[in-house]
Design a protein around this motif. Structure first.
Motif, PDB file in Angstrom:
ATOM      1  N   VAL A 164      16.749  -4.894  34.897  1.00 45.62           N
ATOM      2  CA  VAL A 164      15.950  -3.809  35.273  1.00 45.62           C
ATOM      3  C   VAL A 164      16.745  -2.671  35.184  1.00 45.62           C
ATOM      4  CG1 VAL A 164      14.504  -2.596  36.767  1.00 45.62           C
ATOM      5  CG2 VAL A 164      14.372  -5.256  36.729  1.00 45.62           C
ATOM      6  N   ASP A 165      16.188  -1.619  34.722  1.00 45.47           N
ATOM      7  CA  ASP A 165      16.979  -0.034  34.743  1.00 45.47           C
ATOM      8  C   ASP A 165      17.654   0.228  35.923  1.00 45.47           C
ATOM      9  OD1 ASP A 165      16.796   2.977  35.132  1.00 45.47           O
ATOM     10  OD2 ASP A 165      17.608   2.262  32.856  1.00 45.47           O
ATOM     11  N   HIS A 166      18.620   0.402  36.167  1.00 45.62           N
ATOM     12  CA  HIS A 166      19.571   0.613  37.370  1.00 45.62           C
ATOM     13  C   HIS A 166      18.889   1.777  38.030  1.00 45.62           C
ATOM     14  CE1 HIS A 166      23.638  -1.193  35.799  1.00 45.62           C
ATOM     15  NE2 HIS A 166      22.459  -1.951  35.443  1.00 45.62           N
ATOM     16  N   ILE A 167      18.452   2.846  37.583  1.00 42.79           N
ATOM     17  CA  ILE A 167      17.773   3.870  38.173  1.00 42.79           C
ATOM     18  C   ILE A 167      16.419   3.632  38.614  1.00 42.79           C
ATOM     19  CG2 ILE A 167      17.198   6.241  38.015  1.00 42.79           C
ATOM     20  CD1 ILE A 167      19.951   6.062  37.671  1.00 42.79           C
ATOM     21  N   ILE A 168      15.709   2.632  37.984  1.00 49.76           N
ATOM     22  CA  ILE A 168      14.506   2.469  38.579  1.00 49.76           C
ATOM     23  C   ILE A 168      14.409   1.483  39.687  1.00 49.76           C
ATOM     24  CG2 ILE A 168      12.058   1.106  38.028  1.00 49.76           C
ATOM     25  CD1 ILE A 168      12.531   1.918  34.990  1.00 49.76           C
ATOM     26  N   SER A 169      15.311   0.448  39.487  1.00 55.56           N
ATOM     27  CA  SER A 169      15.469  -0.302  40.757  1.00 55.56           C
ATOM     28  C   SER A 169      16.081   0.606  41.958  1.00 55.56           C
ATOM     29  CB  SER A 169      16.566  -1.368  40.452  1.00 55.56           C
ATOM     30  OG  SER A 169      16.951  -2.272  41.298  1.00 55.56           O
ATOM     31  N   GLY A 170      17.043   1.222  41.820  1.00 57.37           N
ATOM     32  CA  GLY A 170      17.403   2.091  42.951  1.00 57.37           C
ATOM     33  C   GLY A 170      16.308   3.102  43.641  1.00 57.37           C
ATOM     34  N   VAL A 171      15.576   3.763  42.895  1.00 61.27           N
ATOM     35  CA  VAL A 171      14.438   4.306  43.271  1.00 61.27           C
ATOM     36  C   VAL A 171      13.152   3.291  44.059  1.00 61.27           C
ATOM     37  CG1 VAL A 171      12.427   5.747  42.392  1.00 61.27           C
ATOM     38  CG2 VAL A 171      14.419   6.292  41.459  1.00 61.27           C
ATOM     39  N   ALA A 172      13.259   2.373  43.628  1.00 57.70           N
ATOM     40  CA  ALA A 172      12.377   1.390  44.265  1.00 57.70           C
ATOM     41  C   ALA A 172      12.895   1.152  45.586  1.00 57.70           C
ATOM     42  CB  ALA A 172      11.983   0.112  43.435  1.00 57.70           C
TER      43      ALA A 172
END
Length: 419
Positions: free
Chosen positions: A133-141
């Motif tokens: 998963v894209d690191h930014i998307i995972s972090g935002v989640a």
């Protein structure tokens, strides 16, 4: 597999391009120069809070959670995984400390906060390392889910607890504090004299050596330990190779998945520890307690060039300005003069380094802050609370040199793709 062979595989930048390391004596001279500057501004502005022991102690309390967030980002990103979910992992740490701390004591709270932060890191690792998963998307989640989970659990466990509420835990006992014996009173007497430099140095030393939380001592030990583990051991070299050249590391036998998991879970644990410190030092868990410190810690880590010393400096700067903001408008007004002089120093340094644009911007801002100090008597109350964020990002942004980002940061790694 030898550490030397791995170094070749990582394709580290040539020695000629590496920045020269400063000697310990240079760091001592910088520290002395900083105290001299503080002393001068303290006399000119008649602001004793600039170097008082109370300010230093408050600065340490404010800096430690930020340093832990920065350290968390360092571990993750050195292994190639971007972690903007630090804020959420810190929130999990604050709840963990509130839940376990009021029942079994502060150290149980610290341990449970660290554990919940590690679980947050594990979720981020599963999403980014295993599933790509894209690191930014995972972090935002993580940042969205963690506060919601903490608020839900707070209502579930704290609403009917004695002294608790839907958005806060019952009181948590603070961790023990230690002092170097026999120095508090002598240093206090010297500080009260108001002498140039000597009294300021006494106030700073008194703040650093008396009534220091054991959690702060632990934070310093973790920063020093990170320097040793990541830069002085084969384990650290392999971990950093995963953020520089994972396919080369794989060809030399490194289990890249495993080391990325180690790094991201450790990152979550450090962030959870920072959140636990916030809850324990303030005496309870509160909803919204982190206040964006995860993002500021990440910024300090980036401007510190992914180095423990750099992120510690950024955390210390934020902690100091935050402590002054707590002292009120008068202390922040003196900070304007201090910031103006500091930015002029930054301008000179950047000019000598050949960065003429940054030098010009720093000089212009230095003049602006100096002018603001001399034409005003105080800083508007609306701006006092924003001072720590503005000053930290401004100084770190203008003072930072060429950043050396881990080469493979943010990339999705799949075993065997380099063959």
């Amino acid at each position: 597999m030898s550490a030397g062979g791995l170094t070749v595989g990582m394709e580290i930048a040539p020695a000629a391009k590496r920045s020269k390391r400063l000697s310990p004596m240079v760091y001592v001279l910088i520290a002395v120069g900083a105290v001299l500057l503080l002393s001068l501004v303290r006399l000119l502005a008649d602001a004793r809070d600039l170097t008082s022991a109370g300010t230093v102690q408050a600065a340490i309390t404010a800096a430690v959670p930020l340093a832990m967030a920065g350290l968390a980002g360092l571990w993750s990103e050195r292994a190639g995984v971007i972690n903007i979910g630090l804020e959420g992992m810190m929130v999990l740490g604050t709840f963990g400390a509130g839940y376990a701390g009021y029942q079994w004591g502060p150290w149980a709270g610290v341990a449970f906060g660290l554990l919940l932060g590690a679980i947050g890191g594990l979720l981020h690792a599963i999403a980014t390392v295993t599933f790509g998963v894209d690191h930014i998307i995972s972090g935002v989640a993580v940042n969205l889910l963690a506060p919601a989970a903490a608020l839900f659990l707070s209502k579930l466990y704290f609403a009917k607890a004695p002294g608790g509420g839907q958005k806060q835990s019952p009181r948590v006992e603070d961790a023990a504090k230690v002092s170097v014996p026999g120095i508090a009173d002598p240093l206090g007497r010297v500080e009260e004299k108001g002498w140039f430099f000597i009294s300021d140095l006494a106030g700073i030393l008194r703040g650093l050596l008396t009534e220091v939380s054991l959690l702060s001592v632990l934070a310093v030990a973790l920063i020093v330990g990170t320097v040793y583990v990541l830069w002085r051991t084969p384990f650290g070299l392999r971990l950093r190779s995963c953020g520089e050249a994972p396919t080369a590391a794989e060809s030399l036998g490194v289990n890249v998945y495993k080391y990325k998991y180690y790094a991201v879970v450790a990152s979550g644990a450090f962030a959870g520890l920072g959140g636990a410190f916030l809850a324990v030092s303030s005496g309870q868990f509160r909803d919204g307690q982190t206040g964006g410190r995860g993002f500021i810690g990440l910024a300090a880590m980036i401007f510190g060039n992914w180095r423990p010393g750099g992120l510690a400096t950024g955390a210390g700067l934020f902690g100091y300005t935050d402590a002054l903001a707590l002292r009120g408008s008068t202390a922040v007004h003196a900070l304007l003069l201090l910031l103006g002089i500091a930015l002029m120093f930054v301008a000179v340094i950047q000019f000598r380094a050949g960065h003429s644009v940054l030098s010009g911007v720093a000089a212009a801002l230095g003049v602006l802050f100096g002018w603001w100090y001399f034409v005003s008597d105080q800083v508007p109350a609306e701006l006092v609370g924003a001072a720590p964020y503005v000053v930290t990002l401004l100084v770190l942004g203008l003072a930072s040199q060429r950043l050396r980002v881990p080469r493979a940061i943010g990339e999705v790694y799949r075993r065997g793709e380099g063959k």
